[in-house]
Scaffold this motif. Structure first.
Motif, short mmCIF file in Angstrom:
data_model
loop_
_atom_site.label_atom_id
_atom_site.label_comp_id
_atom_site.label_asym_id
_atom_site.label_seq_id
_atom_site.Cartn_x
_atom_site.Cartn_y
_atom_site.Cartn_z
N ALA A 1 8.43 12.97 12.75
CA ALA A 1 9.49 13.48 13.63
C ALA A 1 9.58 14.99 13.56
O ALA A 1 9.74 15.67 14.58
CB ALA A 1 10.82 12.85 13.26
N LYS A 2 9.45 15.55 12.35
CA LYS A 2 9.46 17.01 12.20
C LYS A 2 8.28 17.64 12.93
O LYS A 2 8.41 18.70 13.54
CB LYS A 2 9.41 17.40 10.72
N GLY A 3 7.13 17.01 12.85
CA GLY A 3 5.95 17.51 13.55
C GLY A 3 6.13 17.51 15.06
O GLY A 3 5.75 18.46 15.73
N ILE A 4 6.74 16.46 15.58
CA ILE A 4 6.97 16.38 17.03
C ILE A 4 7.97 17.45 17.45
O ILE A 4 7.78 18.11 18.47
CB ILE A 4 7.47 14.97 17.41
N VAL B 1 0.83 -1.20 0.00
CA VAL B 1 0.00 0.00 0.00
C VAL B 1 0.86 1.26 0.00
O VAL B 1 0.65 2.17 -0.79
CB VAL B 1 -0.97 0.00 1.21
N PHE B 2 1.84 1.31 0.89
CA PHE B 2 2.63 2.53 1.04
C PHE B 2 3.90 2.55 0.21
O PHE B 2 4.43 3.61 -0.08
CB PHE B 2 2.99 2.74 2.52
N GLY B 3 4.43 1.41 -0.13
CA GLY B 3 5.69 1.37 -0.85
C GLY B 3 6.86 1.47 0.11
O GLY B 3 6.73 1.90 1.25
N ARG B 4 8.04 1.07 -0.38
CA ARG B 4 9.23 1.07 0.49
C ARG B 4 9.68 2.47 0.84
O ARG B 4 10.11 2.73 1.95
CB ARG B 4 10.38 0.34 -0.20
N GLY B 5 9.62 3.41 -0.08
CA GLY B 5 10.14 4.74 0.17
C GLY B 5 9.20 5.63 0.96
O GLY B 5 9.61 6.62 1.56
N LYS B 6 7.93 5.30 0.97
CA LYS B 6 6.93 6.16 1.61
C LYS B 6 6.98 6.06 3.13
O LYS B 6 6.76 7.05 3.82
CB LYS B 6 5.55 5.76 1.09
N ILE B 7 7.27 4.90 3.67
CA ILE B 7 7.26 4.71 5.13
C ILE B 7 8.34 5.56 5.81
O ILE B 7 8.03 6.27 6.77
CB ILE B 7 7.37 3.22 5.49
N PRO B 8 9.59 5.56 5.35
CA PRO B 8 10.59 6.44 5.98
C PRO B 8 10.23 7.93 5.84
O PRO B 8 10.48 8.72 6.74
CB PRO B 8 11.88 6.13 5.24
N GLU B 9 9.62 8.28 4.73
CA GLU B 9 9.20 9.67 4.52
C GLU B 9 8.11 10.05 5.53
O GLU B 9 8.16 11.14 6.12
CB GLU B 9 8.65 9.83 3.11
N LEU B 10 7.17 9.16 5.77
CA LEU B 10 6.12 9.42 6.77
C LEU B 10 6.71 9.54 8.17
O LEU B 10 6.31 10.42 8.95
CB LEU B 10 5.08 8.30 6.75
N MET B 11 7.68 8.69 8.49
CA MET B 11 8.32 8.75 9.82
C MET B 11 9.09 10.06 9.97
O MET B 11 9.09 10.67 11.05
CB MET B 11 9.26 7.56 10.03
#
Length: 73
Positions: free
Chosen positions: A33-36, A19-29
């Motif tokens: 982290a930037k939001g926190i 669903v998300f792809g390999r590259g999308k998960i690190p981008e979401l994380m």
């Protein structure tokens, strides 16, 4: 049926990767982290702003006296 086996978790992992792809998960994380960090910075800014504000409390003033002063202004 109460607990999930390793095969259940493997299937869930494969579906998430599809669903998300390999590259999308690190981008979401990274975005999370930037939001926190931004939230923590905002909270720290609020603390410093509160430290700069001072409120004078006078023992001889009552709430009704303050309201009367405000209504006269």
């Amino acid at each position: 049926m109460g607990s999930f086996s390793i095969w259940h978790w493997m299937i869930v992992l494969v579906i998430v990767l599809l669903v998300f792809g390999r590259g999308k998960i690190p981008e979401l994380m990274g975005d999370m982290a930037k939001g926190i960090k931004s939230f923590k910075k905002g909270m720290a800014d609020d603390d410093t702003a509160e430290d700069k504000r001072t409120v004078e409390h006078r023992a001889d003033e009552t709430v009704s006296a303050v309201k009367e002063k405000a209504s006269k202004s």
